[in-house]
Write a protein that holds these residues in place. Structure first.
Motif, PDB file in Angstrom:
ATOM      1  N   GLY A 489       0.817  -1.210   0.000  1.00 21.02           N
ATOM      2  CA  GLY A 489       0.000   0.000   0.000  1.00 21.02           C
ATOM      3  C   GLY A 489       0.846   1.254   0.000  1.00 21.02           C
ATOM      4  O   GLY A 489       0.554   2.224  -0.703  1.00 21.02           O
ATOM      5  N   LEU A 490       1.906   1.245   0.785  1.00 20.03           N
ATOM      6  CA  LEU A 490       2.798   2.396   0.827  1.00 20.03           C
ATOM      7  C   LEU A 490       3.530   2.559  -0.499  1.00 20.03           C
ATOM      8  O   LEU A 490       3.787   3.690  -0.936  1.00 20.03           O
ATOM      9  N   ALA A 491       3.837   1.445  -1.154  1.00 20.27           N
ATOM     10  CA  ALA A 491       4.464   1.526  -2.477  1.00 20.27           C
ATOM     11  C   ALA A 491       3.536   2.202  -3.475  1.00 20.27           C
ATOM     12  O   ALA A 491       3.971   3.017  -4.294  1.00 20.27           O
ATOM     13  N   ARG A 492       2.237   1.889  -3.392  1.00 22.39           N
ATOM     14  CA  ARG A 492       1.277   2.547  -4.295  1.00 22.39           C
ATOM     15  C   ARG A 492       1.177   4.038  -3.982  1.00 22.39           C
ATOM     16  O   ARG A 492       1.090   4.876  -4.892  1.00 22.39           O
ATOM     17  N   SER A 493       1.181   4.373  -2.687  1.00 20.81           N
ATOM     18  CA  SER A 493       1.136   5.793  -2.307  1.00 20.81           C
ATOM     19  C   SER A 493       2.352   6.534  -2.842  1.00 20.81           C
ATOM     20  O   SER A 493       2.254   7.678  -3.293  1.00 20.81           O
TER      21      SER A 493
END
Length: 920
Positions: A489-493
């Motif tokens: 999720g943080l990678a997508r952010s």
């Protein structure tokens, strides 16, 4: 009094209508009329009296009036619409208190807004203003992330409406606050852009006045962050002039004067102090009604100003007064005050200075106590004061004889600098954040050397090297690193909002806070280990990595040497010390004069003194002799004891101003050059060395890209480009001007070159750029001049980085190896290409004569392609060929180039010594 007595105070509509326009005397009369206790005031009268107290507070700023208004408002049970009117006025009064530095509690004001039934948009705007007040007063409950998110929502909600300006102003004030608190440099830039757009739209009156003030505030923040203290001081002076034109008793004027006093106190411009700043700061700290946190902050700023001036003057008595102020501020500040770690850090630093000026051991003991408390309060590397608190502690430990603790604290401080650089969203801000680390890293390295810890010195020196380039390489690989940690999720952010400071902070926290030893993700804040460096050296066939560290008064220079198979050690270089007019300064000064075409400007008295080129060449000759005497001679004497069966292969990292020197051109006492006795390469840092060592080899198959004379004024460059392509890279693409007698080819625009660099579908074995190059201040100061005189900057190259490597980049252009703006950060065209994926780069330290460049570049490619030499060996041999009076002309050299060989003067260092090898 008659008017006041005739008002129906139990009718809040009439009462508030009267009080809105009442004079001071009428407000006083109203308060007299509403002061009875028998019979008690009813709810409507209490509400009216609350409004009267607010009018009195507007006039005199006495916080007791605001407290009485709040008490009456709470006691009044009246629930009509006028309650919302008084509630709004109460919140606005509280905001005035915030601007005056008085007691302000954001939670209380939010509760008031929620209790009075306002229109949703009006309530949102008031909540936003309360957030701004919380930010201004450093309210312990201030939620910066939430405040900024709500401000963004408010800007969208009010777009095109009557509250749009207020919403934008609110967001700008929060931007400046976030930039100050979190050290995120892009916030100052965003604020300047928004304010400029507001001014360009033609706002007038108070709105324009606010915009002009915010513009200067943003300029001060941005200049201070970039280390441009002179520019920040000028902006502060302009802000003083603006505030002098404001109503003296307005709350906004008080708030602005507070910010000016703070800026004047902390601004470190040698020899410049705001007139009357010390007295004004003392008066401001003694204003009645201040909250404890505000009073502590004002006393702190007063103390910092006194201490800075005392240090400039080396005045122990003045310093003692300033330290007393800082101590008072730290003791007065609430335990949860956000600036208390900074207060303790500054107090500790100045206590150390006081100790050095003759204070007793108790002074140093107090410094250690205060700094320990500051370090505990910062918590971890993400805190903006972390690095400063750790470095101040390191200094104090060294003074106390606790050497190991000092070294370790210094190393932790360097991690904080790395965090700050990686936090920034762009290369401009990363460069600014990196500006302070070099001096501190060198200091920590000197401590390590003094303690016999050469390995620690290697780590410290590299921690201060090339953070800008390192930030670019780290951020390119962040999605893969996050996926490896399970942070999908943080990678997508990150992929959708990598410029958001909150996203960047969360990403860095994930990368540095996880158990990184359990996943294939290196610790991004630390330099590589000694064994990693040694492995890279062996892979790239270097015998040793050598940091050249300049000395200073009383401290000799040093070569910190890490052989590829043994432990690091230090080689003392007593003469490698900067002096008032050493050969490096003279050479650099005359190079600038030569490039500017200046005549005179030096103290030479012979007939050639008016010729800047001759004077510079003479200085270059002296520099070569100096380089041998102070560093290269002792270094090669050391390698001569290693028992090598061939010439040593050395990889140099010159620190600071030493990066201006062509060390491979050092000349010994018999006239032999270092390049004839050893193979020299350069690297910006061990970090980049290790990354480069892991890059996949690119076969030299005759392909690539050749750019020649895109500006139509370098005929030798055109000849060189065509000759290199025809002899060695027949399958390479060609970008040249289509005029003249060469084959037609597309124009060499920046877009065309970047498109080639960004290709992911095929190998990129070679890039040869025969064109103008330049170096200047700032991140865009280094650039190649291409078709239409358009610029391809070092930043363009760096931000266009792709994972796929480039084989060899030959920069046959002027000053492509000179760092942009500061020698030690090593951000240049050459290092940008290296960080952008090139395995090997040839670059130059100065504008080399174009005919000599053509010959040198042709011979480098000849040794690389025709003889299959390693790139470092190829350039080394090409330079030795230039020096050799009996040089042979290779059969593959075109006649147009061969005719120039007879004119070569190998002892003219300007023709060959400027070129450097970086990488494989």
């Amino acid at each position: 009094m008659t008017v006041a007595m005739n008002v129906r105070w139990h009718d809040p509509v009439a009462a508030i209508a009267h009080l809105r326009i009442a004079s001071s005397a009428e407000v006083a009369a109203a308060l007299g009329a509403l002061s009875r206790s028998d019979p008690p005031l009813d709810s409507a009268e209490l509400l009216a009296r609350a409004y009267a107290w607010l009018r009195r507070y507007d006039e005199d700023g006495d916080p007791a009036m605001l407290a009485r208004a709040r008490a009456d408002f709470a006691a009044a049970a009246f629930t009509g619409p006028e309650r919302a009117v008084v509630g709004q006025a109460l919140v606005l009064g509280a905001l005035q208190a915030a601007m005056r530095g008085q007691d302000f509690r954001a939670a209380r004001e939010h509760a008031t807004i929620d209790s009075i039934g306002l229109d949703e948009t009006v309530a949102a705007l008031l909540h936003g203003l309360v957030e701004s007040g919380a930010a201004l007063t450093d309210d312990a409950g201030y939620d910066g992330d939430g405040a900024f998110a709500r401000a963004d929502e408010l800007v969208v909600r009010t777009a095109g409406g009557p509250f749009a300006w207020a919403a934008s102003a609110l967001r700008m004030s929060l931007l400046v606050k976030r930039g100050q608190d979190r050290n995120f440099y892009d916030d100052a830039r965003q604020t300047r852009a928004q304010v400029q757009a507001m001014l360009d739209a033609g706002v007038t009156g108070e709105q324009r006045q606010f915009a002009e003030v915010m513009l200067e505030a943003a300029e001060i923040l941005g200049s201070t962050q970039r280390g441009e203290t002179g520019e920040a001081f000028d902006s502060l002076q302009r802000l003083v002039d603006m505030v002098d034109r404001l109503p003296p008793d307005a709350p906004s004027t008080s708030a602005l004067r507070r910010q000016i006093d703070a800026g004047a106190a902390i601004m470190d411009v040698p020899g410049q102090h705001m007139p009357g700043a010390e007295q004004a700061q003392r008066r401001a700290a003694d204003e009645p009604g201040l909250s404890p946190g505000e009073q502590a902050f004002r006393i702190f700023m007063s103390g910092v100003g006194i201490c800075r001036k005392a240090v400039d003057l080396r005045d122990a008595d003045r310093l003692a007064r300033g330290v007393d102020q800082l101590r008072r501020a730290s003791d007065l500040a609430p335990a949860d005050h956000p600036h208390r770690p900074l207060m303790d850090t500054m107090l500790g630093r100045f206590l150390c200075v006081r100790y050095e000026l003759g204070g007793g051991r108790e002074v140093l003991d107090e410094a250690l106590r205060r700094l320990t408390r500051a370090r505990r309060a910062t918590g971890d590397v993400a805190h903006p004061v972390w690095a400063y608190a750790e470095m101040a502690s390191a200094y104090a430990y060294r003074l106390a004889g606790r050497r190991v603790e000092g070294r370790e604290a210094g190393k932790r401080a360097l991690r904080g600098y790395a965090w700050s650089v990686l936090l920034q969203a762009g290369t401009v801000d990363a460069a600014a954040a990196a500006r302070d680390v070099v001096d501190d890293a060198t200091e920590v390295a000197r401590w390590c050397l003094a303690d016999g810890d050469a390995g620690g010195a290697v780590g410290a020196l590299d921690a201060g090297r090339c953070l800008l380039l390192y930030a670019a390489t780290v951020t390119m690989g962040i999605p893969a690193r996050l996926h490896a940690l399970g942070q999908d999720g943080l990678a997508r952010s990150w992929q959708t909002g990598s410029a958001d400071p909150d996203v960047r902070r969360d990403v860095l926290a994930a990368l540095t806070g996880a158990r990184l030893a359990d996943v294939p993700v290196p610790d991004v804040l630390d330099p590589p280990s000694l064994e990693q460096i040694r492995a890279a050296l062996r892979a790239m066939r270097h015998d040793a990595l050598v940091y050249l560290v300049p000395g200073r008064l009383g401290v000799p220079g040093t070569a910190v040497i890490l052989p590829n198979g043994s432990e690091p050690f230090a080689l003392s270089l007593p003469s490698l010390v900067e002096s008032g007019d050493d050969p490096v300064q003279r050479y650099s000064r005359l190079l600038a004069a030569r490039d500017a075409g200046e005549v005179g400007g030096d103290d030479a008295s012979d007939a050639t003194a008016a010729d800047p080129v001759t004077r510079w060449r003479d200085a270059l000759d002296r520099l070569a002799e100096w380089a041998w005497r102070v560093a290269i001679g002792p270094l090669l004497a050391e390698t001569g004891r290693w028992g090598l069966s061939r010439a040593p292969r050395l990889l140099l990292v010159p620190m600071g101003w030493l990066a201006a020197v062509p060390w491979h051109a050092a000349r010994d006492y018999d006239g032999w050059y270092a390049v004839q006795q050893a193979e020299f390469s350069y690297t910006p840092s061990a970090r980049l060395l290790c990354e480069n060592a892991s890059r996949t080899p690119i076969p030299q198959d005759g392909g690539g890209l050749v750019v020649g004379d895109p500006t139509h004024d370098l005929p030798d460059a055109r000849t060189e480009a065509l000759a290199v392509r025809a002899a060695f890279y027949p399958d390479a693409e060609l970008l040249v001007d289509d005029a003249g007698d060469c084959e037609a080819a597309p124009a060499a625009t920046p877009e065309a070159v970047l498109a080639w660099l960004r290709r992911a579908d095929q190998a990129r074995p070679m890039l040869h750029l025969a064109c103008h190059g330049a170096v200047g201040q700032g991140i865009d100061g280094s650039y190649l001049l291409l078709a239409g005189r358009a610029r391809l900057t070092a930043r363009d190259i760096l931000e266009g980085r792709k994972d796929r490597a480039i084989g060899v980049v030959a920069l046959a252009a002027c000053t492509t190896g000179v760092p942009s703006g500061t020698f030690d950060e090593a951000f240049s065209l050459s290092t940008a290409f290296l960080a952008a994926g090139a395995r090997t780069v040839f670059g130059s330290l100065w504008p080399v004569p174009s005919d000599a460049t053509s010959l040198l570049m042709f011979m480098a490619h000849h040794y690389l392609r025709a003889e299959g030499r390693r790139p470092a060996d190829a350039l080394n041999r090409a330079q030795r060929w230039m020096v050799d009076r009996e040089r042979a002309i290779p059969a593959d050299m075109p006649a147009a180039l061969a005719r120039r060989v007879a004119e070569l003067d190998g002892d003219d260092l300007s023709t060959w010594a400027g070129f450097l090898h970086l990488g494989w």
